[in-house]
Design a protein around this motif. Structure first.
Motif, PDB file in Angstrom:
ATOM      1  N   LYS A   1       4.250  -9.755  13.416  1.00  0.00           N
ATOM      2  CA  LYS A   1       2.815  -9.832  13.688  1.00  0.00           C
ATOM      3  C   LYS A   1       2.052  -9.536  12.408  1.00  0.00           C
ATOM      4  CE  LYS A   1       2.407  -8.995  18.628  1.00  0.00           C
ATOM      5  NZ  LYS A   1       1.710  -8.224  19.680  1.00  0.00           N
ATOM      6  N   LYS A   2       0.959 -10.300  12.212  1.00  0.00           N
ATOM      7  CA  LYS A   2       0.136 -10.097  11.023  1.00  0.00           C
ATOM      8  C   LYS A   2      -1.313  -9.870  11.437  1.00  0.00           C
ATOM      9  CE  LYS A   2       2.935 -13.298   8.240  1.00  0.00           C
ATOM     10  NZ  LYS A   2       2.894 -14.527   7.411  1.00  0.00           N
ATOM     11  N   GLY A   3      -2.030  -9.159  10.579  1.00  0.00           N
ATOM     12  CA  GLY A   3      -3.453  -8.949  10.809  1.00  0.00           C
ATOM     13  C   GLY A   3      -4.159  -8.813   9.477  1.00  0.00           C
TER      14      GLY A   3
ATOM     15  N   ALA B   1      -5.342  -0.615  12.774  1.00  0.00           N
ATOM     16  CA  ALA B   1      -4.785  -1.681  13.609  1.00  0.00           C
ATOM     17  C   ALA B   1      -3.263  -1.628  13.621  1.00  0.00           C
ATOM     18  CB  ALA B   1      -5.263  -3.040  13.100  1.00  0.00           C
ATOM     19  N   LEU B   2      -2.666  -1.329  12.465  1.00  0.00           N
ATOM     20  CA  LEU B   2      -1.209  -1.222  12.376  1.00  0.00           C
ATOM     21  C   LEU B   2      -0.707  -0.049  13.215  1.00  0.00           C
ATOM     22  CD1 LEU B   2       1.535  -2.019  11.204  1.00  0.00           C
ATOM     23  CD2 LEU B   2       0.976  -0.642   9.178  1.00  0.00           C
ATOM     24  N   LEU B   3      -1.410   1.081  13.132  1.00  0.00           N
ATOM     25  CA  LEU B   3      -1.024   2.247  13.923  1.00  0.00           C
ATOM     26  C   LEU B   3      -1.088   1.938  15.422  1.00  0.00           C
ATOM     27  CD1 LEU B   3      -2.701   5.241  12.058  1.00  0.00           C
ATOM     28  CD2 LEU B   3      -0.275   4.739  12.219  1.00  0.00           C
ATOM     29  N   LYS B   4      -2.137   1.223  15.832  1.00  0.00           N
ATOM     30  CA  LYS B   4      -2.269   0.856  17.242  1.00  0.00           C
ATOM     31  C   LYS B   4      -1.101  -0.026  17.671  1.00  0.00           C
ATOM     32  CE  LYS B   4      -5.495  -1.076  20.621  1.00  0.00           C
ATOM     33  NZ  LYS B   4      -4.459  -1.844  21.309  1.00  0.00           N
TER      34      LYS B   4
ATOM     35  N   SER C   1       0.848  -1.190   0.000  1.00  0.00           N
ATOM     36  CA  SER C   1       0.000   0.000   0.000  1.00  0.00           C
ATOM     37  C   SER C   1       0.887   1.245   0.000  1.00  0.00           C
ATOM     38  CB  SER C   1      -0.887   0.004   1.248  1.00  0.00           C
ATOM     39  OG  SER C   1      -1.451   1.276   1.450  1.00  0.00           O
ATOM     40  N   LYS C   2       0.378   2.330  -0.539  1.00  0.00           N
ATOM     41  CA  LYS C   2       1.132   3.580  -0.542  1.00  0.00           C
ATOM     42  C   LYS C   2       1.123   4.251   0.830  1.00  0.00           C
ATOM     43  CE  LYS C   2       0.302   4.645  -5.442  1.00  0.00           C
ATOM     44  NZ  LYS C   2      -0.294   5.610  -6.400  1.00  0.00           N
ATOM     45  N   LYS C   3       0.195   3.809   1.688  1.00  0.00           N
ATOM     46  CA  LYS C   3       0.057   4.452   2.998  1.00  0.00           C
ATOM     47  C   LYS C   3       1.181   4.092   3.956  1.00  0.00           C
ATOM     48  CE  LYS C   3      -4.627   5.908   3.988  1.00  0.00           C
ATOM     49  NZ  LYS C   3      -5.727   5.839   4.967  1.00  0.00           N
ATOM     50  N   ASP C   4       1.637   2.846   3.895  1.00  0.00           N
ATOM     51  CA  ASP C   4       2.633   2.381   4.860  1.00  0.00           C
ATOM     52  C   ASP C   4       3.354   1.164   4.269  1.00  0.00           C
ATOM     53  OD1 ASP C   4       3.674   0.818   7.302  1.00  0.00           O
ATOM     54  OD2 ASP C   4       2.956   2.695   8.200  1.00  0.00           O
ATOM     55  N   PRO C   5       4.682   1.080   4.430  1.00  0.00           N
ATOM     56  CA  PRO C   5       5.432  -0.058   3.861  1.00  0.00           C
ATOM     57  C   PRO C   5       5.101  -1.398   4.506  1.00  0.00           C
ATOM     58  CG  PRO C   5       6.856   1.352   5.196  1.00  0.00           C
ATOM     59  CD  PRO C   5       5.571   2.083   5.025  1.00  0.00           C
ATOM     60  N   GLU C   6       4.423  -1.382   5.671  1.00  0.00           N
ATOM     61  CA  GLU C   6       4.033  -2.622   6.324  1.00  0.00           C
ATOM     62  C   GLU C   6       2.564  -2.978   6.076  1.00  0.00           C
ATOM     63  OE1 GLU C   6       6.957  -3.259  10.055  1.00  0.00           O
ATOM     64  OE2 GLU C   6       5.335  -1.838  10.405  1.00  0.00           O
ATOM     65  N   LEU C   7       1.949  -2.251   5.171  1.00  0.00           N
ATOM     66  CA  LEU C   7       0.540  -2.463   4.838  1.00  0.00           C
ATOM     67  C   LEU C   7       0.437  -3.029   3.426  1.00  0.00           C
ATOM     68  CD1 LEU C   7      -2.203  -1.895   6.259  1.00  0.00           C
ATOM     69  CD2 LEU C   7      -2.298   0.240   4.971  1.00  0.00           C
ATOM     70  N   TYR C   8      -0.396  -4.108   3.248  1.00  0.00           N
ATOM     71  CA  TYR C   8      -0.486  -4.788   1.954  1.00  0.00           C
ATOM     72  C   TYR C   8      -1.944  -5.065   1.587  1.00  0.00           C
ATOM     73  CZ  TYR C   8       4.377  -5.883   3.123  1.00  0.00           C
ATOM     74  OH  TYR C   8       5.694  -5.797   3.469  1.00  0.00           O
ATOM     75  N   TYR C   9      -2.170  -5.277   0.297  1.00  0.00           N
ATOM     76  CA  TYR C   9      -3.475  -5.756  -0.143  1.00  0.00           C
ATOM     77  C   TYR C   9      -3.278  -6.996  -1.028  1.00  0.00           C
ATOM     78  CZ  TYR C   9      -2.561  -3.217  -4.561  1.00  0.00           C
ATOM     79  OH  TYR C   9      -2.033  -2.752  -5.736  1.00  0.00           O
TER      80      TYR C   9
END
Length: 410
Positions: free
Chosen positions: A40-42, A53-56, A6-14
């Motif tokens: 950790k994954k979610g 959830a990632l921000l938390k 994702s463009k929002k965060d390097p640890e965020l995926y779709y």
């Protein structure tokens, strides 16, 4: 399963699930208490859910729940998102709104991709301060840039406190051309002069115009909008103070109104200044209208299955029985003004109208101190805002003295 960043965060995926539906997940790397590398994954249905959830999780990392793999990889955007989500509930609503806007509109677009640990003073000066000051489309005033710079420094100080970076490298930077003390004094005086002009700037009515406005308002507006306009005009309240009134603020027996809060689309909060806490004496006509309106409110709330309580907000919608929205009075006032055919003013213009009518009284029955106390201002603020009216008043006083002396000699 193919993961796309994702463009929002390097640890965020779709990714796409077995049914071809788009899903979201995060993969957060960290070291546990024994120094072992973990992940950790979610998984989530929407990007928003996954990102929150990632921000938390990152907030928990900052608070010591886990140890991050590398703080050195934190970008400015990641840190300011984390800082905002962590501390926003500790801030006043106005502060929260201001900081959210600064982060979203200015800090992230201009600096978001830089690594927090590597952003230098010179880069910050060039890419942030100079860009804002020299924007080809809409350059920002130095005062605006100073405000944004201040928010950035507060966020960086928090990163230092959390030991994400060792120190704040962005202190004592110059915004615009430094002026000498004489020029600063001139600018300050000019700013005060212009502020008083712009705050009034024809945004008030003469007494006969106000009378026409209120007569027409009573005919064409519903009882809530008419009563609110009448109250603002006859008390000099700010719009937010009017929207924030509760029934227990009104003493019908002693004909007084207590101001102790303001309300707008950002919520309920204390009045603008300490002077804004005040008690206003009401005219009998306002008291009568408020009594009539209270009866209407009781009937209206009953229709919605509720009983009127003294702590309820005074001005409610006839459609829902809920407190009026922030802009309802603006629309009502505009509608009446068009029907009457007078110049346009804002709800704050009713406050100015209240003050100018009192100050224009030929018999000088209201002093500057009286008007200041009624509006929740200081006498100095009244002198600054209504300077031209008070100057005319002085001229009339001089003329009156001459007339009295002359008549005594006849």
């Amino acid at each position: 399963m193919k993961l796309n960043k994702s463009k929002k965060d390097p640890e965020l995926y779709y990714y796409s699930d077995t049914k071809g539906k788009k899903k979201w997940m995060y993969r957060h790397k960290y070291y546990d208490q024994y120094g072992k590398r973990r992940e950790k994954k979610g998984r989530f249905n929407t990007e928003k859910e996954a990102y929150q959830a990632l921000l938390k999780l990152k907030v928990d990392t900052i608070r010591g729940a886990t140890k991050p793999v590398e703080f050195s990889n934190y970008t400015v955007a990641q840190w300011f998102d984390t800082w905002y989500e962590t501390y926003k509930h500790n801030w006043k609503i106005s502060t929260r709104t201001q900081r959210e806007s600064a982060i979203r509109v200015h800090i992230k677009p201009l600096l978001g991709s830089y690594k927090l640990s590597e952003l230098s003073r010179s880069t910050f000066q060039k890419e942030f301060i100079n860009t804002l000051l020299n924007d080809s489309k809409k350059p920002k005033e130095p005062s605006t840039v100073k405000s944004l710079y201040s928010i950035f420094k507060i966020g960086i100080n928090s990163a230092v406190e959390e030991e994400i970076i060792p120190r704040n490298r962005f202190t004592k930077l110059q915004i615009g051309i430094e002026k000498n003390e004489e020029d600063k004094k001139k600018d300050k005086n000019e700013k005060k002069k212009n502020a008083s002009k712009s705050s009034l700037k024809g945004n008030y009515l003469e007494a006969h115009e106000l009378n026409k406005l209120l007569v027409k308002a009573k005919k064409i507006l519903n009882i809530t909008n008419y009563t609110l306009l009448l109250t603002l005009a006859y008390t000099g309240l700010r719009k937010g103070e009017g929207n924030g009134l509760c029934w227990n603020d009104i003493d019908f027996e002693n004909r007084t109104l207590t101001i102790e809060r303001t309300r707008d689309n950002k919520g309920v909060r204390p009045p603008k200044t300490d002077n804004s806490y005040r008690i206003i004496v009401l005219d009998e006509s306002i008291i009568d209208q408020l009594k009539t309106y209270k009866i209407w409110c009781k009937k209206t709330l009953l229709a919605f299955g509720r009983h009127l309580k003294e702590e309820d907000f005074v001005f409610i919608s006839y459609q829902t029985g809920r407190p009026l929205s922030d802009n309802t009075v603006n629309n009502a006032l505009d509608r009446v003004i068009k029907k009457v055919g007078i110049k346009r003013i804002t709800p704050h213009g009713l406050r100015h109208t209240h003050a100018t009518i009192l100050l224009n009284d030929k018999e000088n029955r209201s002093t500057v101190e009286d008007v200041a106390a009624r509006l929740g201002n200081t006498p100095e603020e009244i002198h600054k805002t209504y300077h031209h009216i008070l100057q005319e008043r002085k001229k009339e006083t001089a003329t009156l003295f001459t007339e009295l002396v002359s008549s005594a000699g006849n």
